[in-house]
Scaffold this motif. Structure first.
Motif, PDB file in Angstrom:
ATOM      1  N   GLY A  25       2.919 -10.277  -1.712  1.00  0.00           N
ATOM      2  CA  GLY A  25       3.824 -11.254  -1.127  1.00  0.00           C
ATOM      3  C   GLY A  25       3.134 -11.932   0.046  1.00  0.00           C
ATOM      4  O   GLY A  25       2.223 -11.357   0.659  1.00  0.00           O
ATOM      5  N   ALA A  26       3.559 -13.136   0.373  1.00  0.00           N
ATOM      6  CA  ALA A  26       2.870 -13.943   1.383  1.00  0.00           C
ATOM      7  C   ALA A  26       2.895 -13.292   2.764  1.00  0.00           C
ATOM      8  O   ALA A  26       1.885 -13.269   3.478  1.00  0.00           O
ATOM      9  N   LEU A  27       4.054 -12.752   3.172  1.00  0.00           N
ATOM     10  CA  LEU A  27       4.177 -12.183   4.516  1.00  0.00           C
ATOM     11  C   LEU A  27       3.265 -10.988   4.699  1.00  0.00           C
ATOM     12  O   LEU A  27       2.513 -10.904   5.681  1.00  0.00           O
ATOM     13  N   ASP A  28       3.307 -10.041   3.758  1.00  0.00           N
ATOM     14  CA  ASP A  28       2.467  -8.843   3.882  1.00  0.00           C
ATOM     15  C   ASP A  28       0.989  -9.176   3.721  1.00  0.00           C
ATOM     16  O   ASP A  28       0.131  -8.539   4.350  1.00  0.00           O
ATOM     17  N   GLY A  48       2.240   4.220   0.254  1.00  0.00           N
ATOM     18  CA  GLY A  48       3.446   4.495  -0.541  1.00  0.00           C
ATOM     19  C   GLY A  48       3.163   5.158  -1.874  1.00  0.00           C
ATOM     20  O   GLY A  48       2.005   5.349  -2.271  1.00  0.00           O
ATOM     21  N   LYS A  49       4.240   5.499  -2.576  1.00  0.00           N
ATOM     22  CA  LYS A  49       4.118   6.149  -3.879  1.00  0.00           C
ATOM     23  C   LYS A  49       3.714   5.158  -4.975  1.00  0.00           C
ATOM     24  O   LYS A  49       3.071   5.520  -5.952  1.00  0.00           O
ATOM     25  N   SER A  50       4.132   3.909  -4.815  1.00  0.00           N
ATOM     26  CA  SER A  50       3.847   2.915  -5.851  1.00  0.00           C
ATOM     27  C   SER A  50       2.361   2.603  -5.922  1.00  0.00           C
ATOM     28  O   SER A  50       1.674   2.530  -4.904  1.00  0.00           O
ATOM     29  N   LYS A  51       1.880   2.428  -7.142  1.00  0.00           N
ATOM     30  CA  LYS A  51       0.479   2.062  -7.347  1.00  0.00           C
ATOM     31  C   LYS A  51       0.320   0.610  -7.779  1.00  0.00           C
ATOM     32  O   LYS A  51      -0.787   0.066  -7.723  1.00  0.00           O
ATOM     33  N   ARG A  52       1.428  -0.010  -8.213  1.00  0.00           N
ATOM     34  CA  ARG A  52       1.365  -1.390  -8.689  1.00  0.00           C
ATOM     35  C   ARG A  52       2.514  -2.194  -8.090  1.00  0.00           C
ATOM     36  O   ARG A  52       3.639  -1.715  -7.984  1.00  0.00           O
ATOM     37  N   LYS A  53       2.194  -3.437  -7.716  1.00  0.00           N
ATOM     38  CA  LYS A  53       3.218  -4.314  -7.142  1.00  0.00           C
ATOM     39  C   LYS A  53       3.016  -5.752  -7.625  1.00  0.00           C
ATOM     40  O   LYS A  53       1.918  -6.140  -8.023  1.00  0.00           O
ATOM     41  N   LEU A  54       4.100  -6.503  -7.542  1.00  0.00           N
ATOM     42  CA  LEU A  54       4.075  -7.938  -7.816  1.00  0.00           C
ATOM     43  C   LEU A  54       4.918  -8.618  -6.749  1.00  0.00           C
ATOM     44  O   LEU A  54       6.107  -8.330  -6.615  1.00  0.00           O
ATOM     45  N   GLY A  55       4.298  -9.467  -5.952  1.00  0.00           N
ATOM     46  CA  GLY A  55       5.015 -10.150  -4.883  1.00  0.00           C
ATOM     47  C   GLY A  55       5.634  -9.204  -3.882  1.00  0.00           C
ATOM     48  O   GLY A  55       6.672  -9.506  -3.296  1.00  0.00           O
TER      49      GLY A  55
END
Length: 355
Positions: A283-286, A302-309
């Protein structure tokens, strides 16, 4: 006369801005919709003024076509759009605008043009795919002809009708592997549910200059992690494909690539591609926060390994991307949904949306 001159200048400015905004990492879908309404309103005003002026003020050919009442008159050619950085994208936007208020006529118009052997049909098959036009008797007949173009084969994949897989398989059995349509046919078959080696297909598409952002997204989003690495490694090793390799990292959604993307964002020849990739994942802010702080610890904690936006890749969170994301984030989401919802048509998020 002054009002029409002003409207012409404003329409050209808004059209150019629209082509830029759809590729801007900060432009969210709501902002794009607002801009589309402004562009359509300006063109509506210009059309009305054009009818009133005698003689009309001279306009560029593409603007004349947009403001003409005739649906099929003098469509601008690609060379007439060479002033734009992406003429093909400009042509598709023109077609979107022309039919933004004539939805019922889109199928009839497209069938007319696709039956015209005197014109380059590729743009209209792409238009048919972007508009999610269903198969008709005329389009099916055209698709069964001998010299089917690559864009027509891609259209079959985009509409998602899996009953058309045998036709695509027929093309695969008759096309030579060095024909540029062969890779598109393999991609179309993949879109209709036929399994393939994604890395081999990326190699074919790259060698025939047919690898696009959308095709790479489709091949990355559901690929196993090991396959994703093969794709990225292949593109990294091919001359001139550095940007596509960076995009492949982003399309994977893998947070493990964030440190490398941050490093690439500091290198002059890959700054923009890496920034876009970080925005696609975080995401733009992060992404901007990461650029300022340079600390990837929080991103990887974090626990997540994959993100979108910035969202975990799961249905409830991805809905936020659809409502608030930029065009590239929403296109990747559209590819996820297309592949996980058999029979659906692929959505193109750079289409005109302020209708």
């Amino acid at each position: 006369m002054l009002l029409q001159d002003t409207a012409i200048e404003q329409a050209e400015l808004l059209f150019c801005q629209r082509l830029a905004l759809v590729n801007d990492r900060y432009t969210q879908v709501g902002q794009l919709i607002q801009h589309d309404y402004r562009l359509l309103d300006c063109l509506h005003l210009l059309t009305g003024l054009k009818r009133q002026m005698t003689p009309p003020v001279p306009m560029l050919s593409w603007m004349n076509w947009l403001t003409a009442t005739d649906m099929t008159s003098a469509l601008p050619q690609i060379d007439e759009l060479s002033k734009f950085s992406a003429p093909e994208q400009a042509l598709q936007l023109l077609l979107d605008i022309k039919f933004s208020q004539q939805k019922a006529e889109v199928m009839h118009f497209t069938e007319q043009l696709l039956s015209n052997t005197a014109i380059d049909l590729s743009a209209f098959w792409h238009f048919a795919a972007r508009q999610q036009l269903p198969l008709s008797g005329i389009t099916l007949q055209l698709l069964q002809e001998h010299d089917t173009c690559a864009a027509a084969i891609f259209y079959i994949g985009c509409i998602g009708d899996r009953s058309m897989l045998p036709l695509v398989q027929h093309w695969l059995s008759t096309l030579s592997p060095d024909d540029n349509r062969f890779g598109i046919a393999k991609l179309s078959a993949y879109m209709l549910g036929q399994q393939t080696d994604e890395a081999e297909l990326v190699a074919i598409l790259t060698e025939t200059s047919e690898l696009t952002n959308v095709s790479l997204m489709l091949l990355m989003v559901n690929a196993p992690e090991a396959m994703q690495m093969r794709l990225i490694n292949y593109l990294s090793a091919v001359s001139g494909q550095t940007e596509m390799a960076i995009r492949a990292m982003a399309f994977s959604g893998q947070l493990k690539f964030v440190p490398l993307l941050l490093e690439l964002s500091q290198q002059q020849d890959s700054t923009q591609a890496a920034l876009d990739a970080l925005t696609l994942i975080l995401g733009a802010l992060d992404a901007d926060t990461l650029m300022l702080a340079g600390d990837v610890t929080a991103v990887l904690a974090g626990k997540s390994k994959r993100k979108l936006g910035g969202c975990d890749i799961e249905d409830t969170q991805l809905a936020v991307v659809g409502q608030q994301g930029n065009a590239m984030q929403r296109q990747l989401l559209a590819c996820y949904r297309f592949l996980t919802q058999p029979g659906s048509a692929l959505v193109f998020t750079d289409r005109l949306i302020g209708r």
